[in-house]
Design a protein around this motif. Structure first.
Motif, short mmCIF file in Angstrom:
data_model
loop_
_atom_site.label_atom_id
_atom_site.label_comp_id
_atom_site.label_asym_id
_atom_site.label_seq_id
_atom_site.Cartn_x
_atom_site.Cartn_y
_atom_site.Cartn_z
N LEU A 35 0.83 -1.20 0.00
CA LEU A 35 0.00 0.00 0.00
C LEU A 35 0.86 1.26 0.00
N TYR A 36 1.99 1.20 0.68
CA TYR A 36 2.94 2.32 0.68
C TYR A 36 3.41 2.62 -0.74
N VAL A 37 3.77 1.58 -1.48
CA VAL A 37 4.23 1.77 -2.86
C VAL A 37 3.10 2.38 -3.69
N GLU A 38 1.89 1.91 -3.52
CA GLU A 38 0.75 2.47 -4.25
C GLU A 38 0.59 3.96 -3.95
N LEU A 39 0.69 4.33 -2.69
CA LEU A 39 0.49 5.72 -2.31
C LEU A 39 1.61 6.64 -2.79
N VAL A 40 2.86 6.22 -2.61
CA VAL A 40 3.97 7.12 -2.94
C VAL A 40 4.22 7.25 -4.43
N THR A 41 3.57 6.40 -5.24
CA THR A 41 3.76 6.50 -6.68
C THR A 41 2.55 7.11 -7.38
N ARG A 42 1.69 7.73 -6.62
CA ARG A 42 0.48 8.35 -7.19
C ARG A 42 0.54 9.86 -7.06
N VAL A 43 -0.24 10.52 -7.90
CA VAL A 43 -0.37 11.97 -7.83
C VAL A 43 -1.04 12.38 -6.51
N SER A 44 -1.72 11.46 -5.87
CA SER A 44 -2.47 11.78 -4.65
C SER A 44 -1.59 12.22 -3.48
N VAL A 45 -0.29 11.96 -3.51
CA VAL A 45 0.59 12.42 -2.42
C VAL A 45 1.54 13.53 -2.88
N VAL A 46 1.34 14.00 -4.10
CA VAL A 46 2.19 15.06 -4.65
C VAL A 46 1.37 16.36 -4.68
N PRO A 47 1.95 17.46 -4.21
CA PRO A 47 1.20 18.73 -4.27
C PRO A 47 0.78 19.06 -5.71
N LEU A 48 -0.41 19.62 -5.84
CA LEU A 48 -0.95 20.01 -7.14
C LEU A 48 -1.00 21.53 -7.18
N PRO A 49 0.09 22.16 -7.62
CA PRO A 49 0.14 23.62 -7.61
C PRO A 49 -0.94 24.24 -8.50
N PRO A 50 -1.39 25.44 -8.15
CA PRO A 50 -2.41 26.11 -8.97
C PRO A 50 -1.96 26.21 -10.43
N GLY A 51 -2.88 25.89 -11.31
CA GLY A 51 -2.60 26.00 -12.73
C GLY A 51 -1.80 24.85 -13.31
N GLU A 52 -1.38 23.90 -12.49
CA GLU A 52 -0.61 22.76 -12.98
C GLU A 52 -1.42 21.48 -12.80
N GLY A 53 -1.13 20.52 -13.64
CA GLY A 53 -1.77 19.22 -13.50
C GLY A 53 -3.26 19.28 -13.73
N SER A 54 -3.92 18.23 -13.34
CA SER A 54 -5.35 18.08 -13.56
C SER A 54 -6.01 17.58 -12.29
N ALA A 55 -7.02 18.31 -11.84
CA ALA A 55 -7.79 17.86 -10.68
C ALA A 55 -8.50 16.55 -11.00
N ARG A 56 -8.94 16.37 -12.25
CA ARG A 56 -9.60 15.12 -12.65
C ARG A 56 -8.65 13.95 -12.45
N GLU A 57 -7.41 14.11 -12.87
CA GLU A 57 -6.44 13.03 -12.71
C GLU A 57 -6.23 12.71 -11.23
N ALA A 58 -6.17 13.74 -10.40
CA ALA A 58 -6.00 13.53 -8.96
C ALA A 58 -7.20 12.78 -8.39
N LEU A 59 -8.41 13.19 -8.76
CA LEU A 59 -9.61 12.50 -8.28
C LEU A 59 -9.63 11.04 -8.76
N SER A 60 -9.26 10.82 -10.00
CA SER A 60 -9.24 9.45 -10.54
C SER A 60 -8.22 8.59 -9.82
#
Length: 190
Positions: A35-60
Motif C-alpha cells: 500500500l505504501y508503494v501504491e500511495l507514494v507512486t500516485r499523484v495523490s501524495v504530490v502537491p498540485l500547484p495552482p494552474g498545474e496538472g489536472s484535478a480530474r487526474e487527482a480524483l481518478s
C-alpha cells in the motif's frame, strides 16, 4: 529497521484522528509495503500547484485507491484486520477508515460537480484549460490538498511499518523542472 510497536496518529479534517498502538506482524508489514508503494507512486501524495496538472487526474487516482485497498485486503485476509482493543490499530482499520472518512467525502462532493463542468466544455478548449477556468477549481484543489496531507500521513505510517525509507521526502528533495523549461529535453525530442 522495522519497529515492533508504533504509536499511530493520522488526522482527518472534519472527522478527527485515528490513533492508537500498532504492533504489526510480518503479514501486515508486507501489506503495508504494498500500500505504501501504491500511495507514494500516485499523484495523490504530490502537491498540485495552482494552474498545474489536472484535478480530474487527482480524483481518478484517489478513486482507484478503493480497488487497490479492496484487493490488498482480500489478498492478505483477516490477518491485516485482527480484532483488538479500541486503542489498537491495524492496517485494515487504517486503510478503510482513511478511505471512508477522508477519500470518499472528497470524491462524493467533487466527482459529480467536476463531471457536470466537463460536460459543458466547448469544442476547441482543452480539458485542463476548461477545468482551470472553473469558478470552483480553487475549492476543489484545497480539498485535494487536505486529502493529500492525510494520505501522506498514512503513507509515512505504512513506510515506518514496512521499515522503508521515506520515499515521499526523498522525491520532494529533488528539484522539479518542467520538461518544457529544459531545452535539452526539447532538443532531444523527449
Amino acid at each position: 529497521m522495522r519497529p515492533k510497536r508504533l504509536n499511530v496518529k493520522i488526522t482527518i479534517p472534519f472527522v478527527g484522528e485515528i490513533s492508537g498502538e500498532w504492533e504489526p506482524d510480518d503479514t501486515e508489514r508486507r501489506a503495508a509495503w504494498e500500500l505504501y508503494v501504491e500511495l507514494v507512486t500516485r499523484v495523490s501524495v504530490v502537491p498540485l500547484p495552482p494552474g498545474e496538472g489536472s484535478a480530474r487526474e487527482a480524483l481518478s487516482s484517489m478513486y482507484s485507491l478503493f480497488g487497490t485497498v479492496r484487493e490488498l485486503l482480500k489478498r492478505y485476509g483477516p490477518d491485516v484486520a485482527p480484532p483488538g482493543d479500541r486503542d489498537e490499530v491495524s492496517l485494515g482499520a487504517l486503510a478503510v477508515t482513511v478511505l471512508n472518512n477522508a477519500v470518499r467525502p472528497v470524491l462524493t462532493r467533487w466527482h459529480p460537480r467536476l463531471t457536470v463542468r466537463e460536460s459543458a466544455r466547448p469544442a476547441g478548449r482543452s480539458a485542463v484549460e476548461h477545468e482551470n477556468s472553473w469558478e470552483e477549481i480553487d475549492a476543489l484543489r484545497a480539498d485535494l490538498e487536505s486529502l493529500r496531507r492525510v494520505l501522506v500521513e498514512l503513507a509515512q505510517v505504512l513506510g515506518a511499518v514496512a521499515g522503508a525509507a521515506d520515499l515521499i521526502r526523498v522525491s520532494e528533495s529533488v528539484p522539479r523542472q518542467h520538461p518544457a523549461d529544459d531545452g535539452a529535453h526539447r532538443a532531444a525530442g523527449r
